[in-house]
Scaffold this active site. Structure first.
Site, PDB file in Angstrom:
ATOM      1  N   SER A  37       0.827  -1.198   0.000  1.00  0.00           N
ATOM      2  CA  SER A  37       0.000   0.000   0.000  1.00  0.00           C
ATOM      3  C   SER A  37       0.873   1.263   0.000  1.00  0.00           C
ATOM      4  CB  SER A  37      -0.959  -0.064   1.202  1.00  0.00           C
ATOM      5  OG  SER A  37      -1.948   0.915   1.122  1.00  0.00           O
ATOM      6  N   HIS A  52      -2.770  -2.320  -4.108  1.00  0.00           N
ATOM      7  CA  HIS A  52      -4.213  -2.551  -4.199  1.00  0.00           C
ATOM      8  C   HIS A  52      -4.904  -1.286  -4.671  1.00  0.00           C
ATOM      9  CE1 HIS A  52      -5.095  -0.189  -0.559  1.00  0.00           C
ATOM     10  NE2 HIS A  52      -3.969  -0.711  -0.087  1.00  0.00           N
TER      11      HIS A  52
END
Length: 143
Positions: free
Chosen positions: A91, A114
């Site tokens: 992330s 993501h």
């Protein structure tokens, strides 16, 4: 001397941002505390010498704006910064990792990216503003 933030519930370290020689260890979520500590260490090391800095990162991610502040500081450094991913780098941790001049992975490290997420709520006018900012930020990070 390690800079450790302790969990309020027990004595176990929650996050660690520390320095050994010309190496920074960033084993932490990306938040205001950890980013501030990392920036202070980069500033101090940059003042001491123009030699490269190794930045070892193990981070599951965290807050976008704090991560972008660290991303900008790494990019602006007068020293070359070698990023070394270990463990999980995901992330916003991955965005920080990508800021380095050179990047390496340890044998068992994992990188995870993501799609952006958000917890929008409130008045319709507020949601509209937050949505516009969300898409602007998502576009900025994906470049």
């Amino acid at each position: 001397m390690p800079l450790i933030q302790r969990n309020d519930n027990d004595d176990a370290p929650k996050q660690v941002v520390c320095r050994a020689g010309r190496r920074i260890y960033f084993f932490s979520d990306v938040d205001m505390w950890s980013v501030c500590e990392a920036i202070k260490l980069i500033d101090r090391m940059e003042f001491e010498s123009s030699k490269p800095i190794e930045f070892v990162i193990d981070s599951a991610g965290g807050y976008c704006y704090h991560g972008l502040a660290l991303f900008d500081r790494i990019r602006q450094s007068k020293c070359k910064i070698y990023m070394i991913a270990t463990g999980l780098v995901a992330s916003m941790g991955l965005v920080v990792y990508l800021a380095g001049d050179y990047r390496a992975l340890t044998e068992n490290s994992r990188l995870l990216n993501h799609q952006s997420t958000s917890d929008l709520g409130g008045k319709v006018s507020d949601i509209k503003i937050e949505t516009q900012e969300f898409f602007r930020l998502e576009d900025q990070i994906s470049r």
